[in-house]
Design a protein around this motif. Structure first.
Motif, mmCIF file in Angstrom:
data_model
loop_
_atom_site.group_PDB
_atom_site.id
_atom_site.type_symbol
_atom_site.label_atom_id
_atom_site.label_comp_id
_atom_site.label_asym_id
_atom_site.label_seq_id
_atom_site.Cartn_x
_atom_site.Cartn_y
_atom_site.Cartn_z
ATOM 1 N N ARG A 70 54.889 49.781 41.694
ATOM 2 C CA ARG A 70 54.294 48.501 41.511
ATOM 3 C C ARG A 70 55.690 47.878 42.129
ATOM 4 N NH1 ARG A 70 50.301 50.125 40.781
ATOM 5 N NH2 ARG A 70 48.603 49.820 39.271
ATOM 6 N N HIS A 106 46.392 53.676 38.336
ATOM 7 C CA HIS A 106 47.129 54.427 37.491
ATOM 8 C C HIS A 106 46.562 53.928 35.951
ATOM 9 C CE1 HIS A 106 51.053 51.835 37.301
ATOM 10 N NE2 HIS A 106 49.962 51.357 36.680
ATOM 11 N N HIS A 108 47.978 53.855 31.632
ATOM 12 C CA HIS A 108 49.116 54.149 30.752
ATOM 13 C C HIS A 108 48.682 53.558 29.180
ATOM 14 C CE1 HIS A 108 50.034 50.296 32.068
ATOM 15 N NE2 HIS A 108 50.313 50.703 33.424
ATOM 16 N N ARG A 114 48.368 40.032 33.162
ATOM 17 C CA ARG A 114 48.759 39.434 34.754
ATOM 18 C C ARG A 114 48.342 37.749 34.168
ATOM 19 N NH1 ARG A 114 50.255 44.427 35.416
ATOM 20 N NH2 ARG A 114 48.402 45.653 35.176
ATOM 21 N N HIS A 147 43.861 51.051 36.266
ATOM 22 C CA HIS A 147 43.884 49.670 37.254
ATOM 23 C C HIS A 147 44.528 50.073 38.645
ATOM 24 C CE1 HIS A 147 47.448 50.136 34.310
ATOM 25 N NE2 HIS A 147 48.298 49.398 35.355
HETATM 26 FE FE LIG Z 1 50.317 49.576 35.396
#
Ligand SMILES: [Fe+2]
Length: 348
Positions: A70, A106, A108, A114, A147
């Motif tokens: 990212r 990934h 988590h 966002r 995502h």
């Molecule tokens: Fe993420």
């Protein structure tokens, strides 16, 4: 206030002896543990988007989204440097996805939000469904949902990322998994979740689906229309103007279990009454220019700027140019569940 007991030589010797046994005397630290009101290293701060943008475009030339996983610049609270925190419990960063890039899939334990700042038409995929994003859209990726992000347009796309990273870190409950494919397979048509959950309707046999909203894009066009209608009604709150919270339509609760999210309209020339609450809050300016007093400090802001207000600092918002729209997020939802969230209206 409780007085710290005097340090006699006998007491000091005692403290030194028990220190070797991993013990400490509560009466020497009581005042820092249980304070009469919130005391935090978290400070008021503001980031101008033009500065963020310039640094991000430099980052865009330095590293690909794929290599970085990212490409994000973390907004670190000046009172909490080195900890990747914007408040004691929350993380914020600005993410850049350049044209034709992919930020790989990934998932988590941390929940993410966002809030789109600039660009039109990049997408986020969440659990098999893509959503294309526009400025002001509020998109969520709940805990453990796959995502990935992509940008098939010719312009860079910037958004604010808000995560509960410090909270999950505090609880020692962090897990991440990388998807075997760069982009997850798309199994649902665009707009599927909005049709199922975002039209004041729910699937007839839906049973409780957990803690996060099943809607993962709250488009700004609809949000703005609601603010506009309510703003014109003149029925404004003295402290907030017109302020709404994003909700989980299944439960009526906040959209996510760890971060409360809000959108707020300050009518032209509006000056709010003083207000404070125990949830340190991150604000992202969508429209208009104004200023906010945070404790003793005035922060001047314009479109796309981001600022943070610590817990229990008195806030006063002023709309200086046009109507102003502010997105904000905080840990209020957690504090409410724990029964410790507190607010105070007025100057007291
Ligand atoms: Fe993420």
């Amino acid at each position: 206030m409780h007085q710290v007991p005097a340090e006699t030589s006998e007491r000091k010797a005692f403290y030194a002896r028990i220190d070797k046994q991993n013990m400490t005397a509560l009466w020497t630290v009581m005042n820092t543990l249980i304070t009469p009101e919130p005391r935090s290293q978290c400070a008021a701060a503001l980031w101008r988007f033009e500065d963020i943008r310039a640094a991000m475009l430099e980052a865009g030339a330095l590293i690909t989204a794929k290599e970085a996983e990212r490409r994000v610049l973390v907004l670190e609270n000046p009172g909490l440097r080195g900890q990747s925190k914007i408040t004691t419990s929350l993380y914020a960063g600005v993410q850049l996805v350049m044209p034709h890039e992919v930020a790989p899939a990934h998932r988590h334990s941390q929940s993410a939000l966002r809030f789109v700042i600039e660009g039109e038409g990049a997408f986020t995929s969440v659990d098999g469904e893509r959503t294309y994003m526009s400025p002001g859209d509020f998109v969520i990726t709940p805990s453990m949902t796959w995502h990935d992000h992509g940008n098939d347009t010719d312009a860079p796309m910037f958004w604010l990322d808000g995560l509960d990273i410090p909270l999950v870190q505090f609880l020692d409950a962090s897990f991440i998994e990388r998807h075997p494919d760069e982009q997850q397979p798309i199994t649902k048509a665009e707009g599927h979740s909005a049709a199922q959950f975002g039209a004041n309707l729910l699937p007839v046999d839906l049973r409780s689906n957990g803690t996060a909203s099943p809607i993962f894009n709250y488009p700004y066009a609809r949000t703005r229309e609601a603010l506009d209608r309510l703003g014109r009604s003149g029925d404004w709150d003295q402290c907030h103007g017109v302020k709404l919270r994003y909700t989980n339509p299944v439960t009526g609760d906040h959209a996510m279990p760890t971060m409360a999210t809000f959108i707020q309209l300050l009518p032209a020339k509006f000056k709010s009454s003083p207000y404070r609450s125990t949830d340190a809050t991150v604000f992202s300016v969508v429209e208009g220019r104004g200023r906010t007093r945070v404790g003793d400090e005035w922060l001047d802001w314009g479109p796309k700027d981001i600022f943070v207000a610590p817990s229990w600092h008195v806030l006063v918002h002023e709309a200086l140019e046009g109507e102003c729209v502010l997105f904000s997020f905080s840990d209020r939802v957690v504090q409410e569940k724990l029964g410790i969230w507190r607010e105070r209206r007025g100057n007291a």
